[in-house]
Design a protein around this motif. Sequence first.
Motif, mmCIF file in Angstrom:
data_model
loop_
_atom_site.group_PDB
_atom_site.id
_atom_site.type_symbol
_atom_site.label_atom_id
_atom_site.label_comp_id
_atom_site.label_asym_id
_atom_site.label_seq_id
_atom_site.Cartn_x
_atom_site.Cartn_y
_atom_site.Cartn_z
ATOM 1 N N VAL A 133 0.829 -1.203 0.000
ATOM 2 C CA VAL A 133 0.000 0.000 0.000
ATOM 3 C C VAL A 133 0.866 1.257 0.000
ATOM 4 C CG1 VAL A 133 -0.261 0.198 2.519
ATOM 5 C CG2 VAL A 133 -2.044 1.067 1.006
ATOM 6 N N ARG A 134 2.023 1.222 0.674
ATOM 7 C CA ARG A 134 2.895 2.398 0.715
ATOM 8 C C ARG A 134 3.477 2.700 -0.662
ATOM 9 N NH1 ARG A 134 8.276 2.614 1.234
ATOM 10 N NH2 ARG A 134 8.427 0.475 2.016
ATOM 11 N N LEU A 135 4.032 1.672 -1.328
ATOM 12 C CA LEU A 135 4.661 1.903 -2.621
ATOM 13 C C LEU A 135 3.632 2.168 -3.719
ATOM 14 C CD1 LEU A 135 7.573 -0.702 -2.505
ATOM 15 C CD2 LEU A 135 7.670 1.775 -2.167
ATOM 16 N N ARG A 136 2.452 1.564 -3.592
ATOM 17 C CA ARG A 136 1.396 1.839 -4.569
ATOM 18 C C ARG A 136 0.906 3.278 -4.416
ATOM 19 N NH1 ARG A 136 -4.138 1.579 -4.572
ATOM 20 N NH2 ARG A 136 -5.078 1.269 -6.625
ATOM 21 N N THR A 137 0.737 3.725 -3.177
ATOM 22 C CA THR A 137 0.322 5.103 -2.925
ATOM 23 C C THR A 137 1.384 6.078 -3.404
ATOM 24 O OG1 THR A 137 -0.974 4.414 -0.995
ATOM 25 C CG2 THR A 137 -0.414 6.742 -1.154
ATOM 26 N N ASP A 138 2.657 5.710 -3.212
ATOM 27 C CA ASP A 138 3.755 6.586 -3.637
ATOM 28 C C ASP A 138 3.709 6.846 -5.138
ATOM 29 O OD1 ASP A 138 4.673 6.799 -1.077
ATOM 30 O OD2 ASP A 138 6.363 5.414 -1.309
ATOM 31 N N ASP A 154 5.603 14.503 -14.376
ATOM 32 C CA ASP A 154 7.012 14.151 -14.248
ATOM 33 C C ASP A 154 7.154 12.665 -14.569
ATOM 34 O OD1 ASP A 154 9.669 13.687 -13.504
ATOM 35 O OD2 ASP A 154 9.596 15.181 -11.906
ATOM 36 N N ARG A 155 7.290 12.360 -15.847
ATOM 37 C CA ARG A 155 7.295 10.977 -16.309
ATOM 38 C C ARG A 155 8.455 10.180 -15.709
ATOM 39 N NH1 ARG A 155 4.422 9.427 -20.670
ATOM 40 N NH2 ARG A 155 4.393 11.592 -21.396
ATOM 41 N N ARG A 156 9.613 10.810 -15.551
ATOM 42 C CA ARG A 156 10.777 10.111 -15.020
ATOM 43 C C ARG A 156 10.527 9.655 -13.573
ATOM 44 N NH1 ARG A 156 16.047 9.809 -16.608
ATOM 45 N NH2 ARG A 156 15.643 11.330 -18.266
ATOM 46 N N LYS A 157 9.991 10.549 -12.746
ATOM 47 C CA LYS A 157 9.690 10.188 -11.361
ATOM 48 C C LYS A 157 8.564 9.156 -11.300
ATOM 49 C CE LYS A 157 11.234 14.309 -8.866
ATOM 50 N NZ LYS A 157 10.817 15.409 -7.953
ATOM 51 N N CYS A 158 7.601 9.302 -12.197
ATOM 52 C CA CYS A 158 6.493 8.346 -12.265
ATOM 53 C C CYS A 158 7.029 6.956 -12.576
ATOM 54 C CB CYS A 158 5.483 8.791 -13.313
ATOM 55 S SG CYS A 158 4.117 7.635 -13.609
ATOM 56 N N HIS A 159 7.909 6.863 -13.558
ATOM 57 C CA HIS A 159 8.509 5.579 -13.931
ATOM 58 C C HIS A 159 9.312 4.995 -12.772
ATOM 59 C CE1 HIS A 159 8.302 6.181 -18.600
ATOM 60 N NE2 HIS A 159 7.154 5.821 -18.063
ATOM 61 N N ARG A 160 10.037 5.842 -12.059
ATOM 62 C CA ARG A 160 10.828 5.357 -10.932
ATOM 63 C C ARG A 160 9.910 4.790 -9.841
ATOM 64 N NH1 ARG A 160 13.081 9.928 -8.884
ATOM 65 N NH2 ARG A 160 14.530 9.991 -10.653
ATOM 66 N N GLY A 161 8.797 5.473 -9.602
ATOM 67 C CA GLY A 161 7.844 4.977 -8.605
ATOM 68 C C GLY A 161 7.248 3.639 -9.004
ATOM 69 N N LEU A 162 6.938 3.485 -10.281
ATOM 70 C CA LEU A 162 6.400 2.216 -10.772
ATOM 71 C C LEU A 162 7.435 1.093 -10.641
ATOM 72 C CD1 LEU A 162 4.487 3.420 -13.950
ATOM 73 C CD2 LEU A 162 3.475 2.165 -12.043
ATOM 74 N N ASN A 164 9.864 0.903 -8.478
ATOM 75 C CA ASN A 164 9.969 0.573 -7.054
ATOM 76 C C ASN A 164 8.856 -0.369 -6.633
ATOM 77 O OD1 ASN A 164 12.285 2.011 -6.435
ATOM 78 N ND2 ASN A 164 11.183 3.883 -5.896
ATOM 79 N N PHE A 165 7.648 -0.094 -7.127
ATOM 80 C CA PHE A 165 6.502 -0.922 -6.759
ATOM 81 C C PHE A 165 6.672 -2.348 -7.279
ATOM 82 C CE2 PHE A 165 2.267 -2.622 -7.870
ATOM 83 C CZ PHE A 165 1.702 -2.660 -6.597
ATOM 84 N N PHE A 166 6.974 -2.502 -8.555
ATOM 85 C CA PHE A 166 7.055 -3.840 -9.140
ATOM 86 C C PHE A 166 8.333 -4.583 -8.743
ATOM 87 C CE2 PHE A 166 3.835 -1.990 -11.950
ATOM 88 C CZ PHE A 166 2.922 -3.037 -11.987
ATOM 89 N N GLU A 167 9.360 -3.864 -8.307
ATOM 90 C CA GLU A 167 10.598 -4.515 -7.878
ATOM 91 C C GLU A 167 10.535 -4.960 -6.416
ATOM 92 O OE1 GLU A 167 13.716 -1.735 -8.546
ATOM 93 O OE2 GLU A 167 13.568 -1.814 -10.741
ATOM 94 N N LYS A 168 9.927 -4.138 -5.567
ATOM 95 C CA LYS A 168 10.016 -4.359 -4.122
ATOM 96 C C LYS A 168 8.807 -5.040 -3.511
ATOM 97 C CE LYS A 168 13.089 -0.368 -3.575
ATOM 98 N NZ LYS A 168 13.299 0.957 -2.926
ATOM 99 N N VAL A 169 7.674 -5.003 -4.185
ATOM 100 C CA VAL A 169 6.470 -5.652 -3.661
ATOM 101 C C VAL A 169 6.428 -7.091 -4.180
ATOM 102 C CG1 VAL A 169 3.937 -5.630 -3.660
ATOM 103 C CG2 VAL A 169 5.219 -3.474 -3.527
ATOM 104 N N PRO A 170 6.144 -8.075 -3.327
ATOM 105 C CA PRO A 170 6.083 -9.476 -3.773
ATOM 106 C C PRO A 170 5.105 -9.658 -4.932
ATOM 107 C CG PRO A 170 6.050 -9.376 -1.377
ATOM 108 C CD PRO A 170 5.931 -7.961 -1.863
#
Length: 343
Positions: A133-138, A154-162, A164-170
């Motif tokens: 929920v934290r990384l999805r909200t981020d 800010d596409r670059r920051k958006c991509h980085r957030g995505l 993080n979500f798909f890398e760190k969440v099971p």
Amino acid sequence: DFSLIFCSPFNTLILILLFLNGESFYLLSLPRSDCIAAEQLCLSDSICNATYRILEDCALAKTRFLPLDHDSRVRCLNAELDLGNSSLLHCKCHRRMKRQEHCLRIFWTVHARDATNPCLKATHVCNLSKKCVRLRTDYASICTKGAGSEDMCDRRKCHRGLRNFFEKVPEDFTRRILFCPCQDELCGERRRKTIVPDCSFQYNTKPNCLWLLDSCLEDHICKSRLADFQQNCQPADMSPDGCSQHNHAACLQAYMGMIGTPMTPNYISNSSVEVSLWCTCESSGNQKEKCDQILSMFESNKCLGKHHIMELGKQLRTGKFKSCSFQNPTLQLANENWLCSLF
């Protein structure tokens, strides 16, 4: 020591786990916020206020078993999507608090979910994990700022957030959200909007696929992800599953790895599980064949084919995908078989 399961007026299981902490029940794994205070904060913002009023009408209609037409259901779904960054989504109510009934009315207004929508169920399962929920909200918060406007998004920051979500969440959570099985376009819209495509996927005009490839090759992360995707998703006409590596699960994993890169793919519509890049091969000149090859890596790839995505969705729906690996120790004490069989 207690776990409670709340049921809706429709006798549909609402996937909320609560645990006893002193004299109060808190929503498990979610940030603690009083629903009454969260409502006041929302009502002070004109956009949140309007969205919340729509949800109130939606919740009232469901409570009274009033049928909603297609347009009304779309309005309800969009209101819930728009509320994704609000503190209302994660608020709580104390058992012995003042105005408890009002607090609970707020809570169920926000959580009056359509139980037939597996993508909403997948989101709710995500809400049971602090990390999910934290990384999805981020990423949702970053990607929705100025979404649809190339000047503000800010596409670059958006991509980085995505990423993080798909890398760190099971994957137990991310696969359920990205590949949730849909039977109607409302559910399909929710699935398509998972990655906030207005910022992460689409441009005002479609760029040439050759330009998209050049952008990827200039980015070390994208270049590596693309190599992984080409290796694991290489099609083979003679292979029973369409994959030269005979492992379409690895292909779907490599596909998820492309999300959050300059070559981010997504579903082409609300009514299809077919995926593509947001680009065109018009005006490619003598490189038209190369451009078509780039586009076909996603659009007509038998290894990535829609039947594999549909099969994964079927596994999620029937409960055959049960490799749950929760990070929260409290969740591990819960009935994991029950939680895994939500689909």
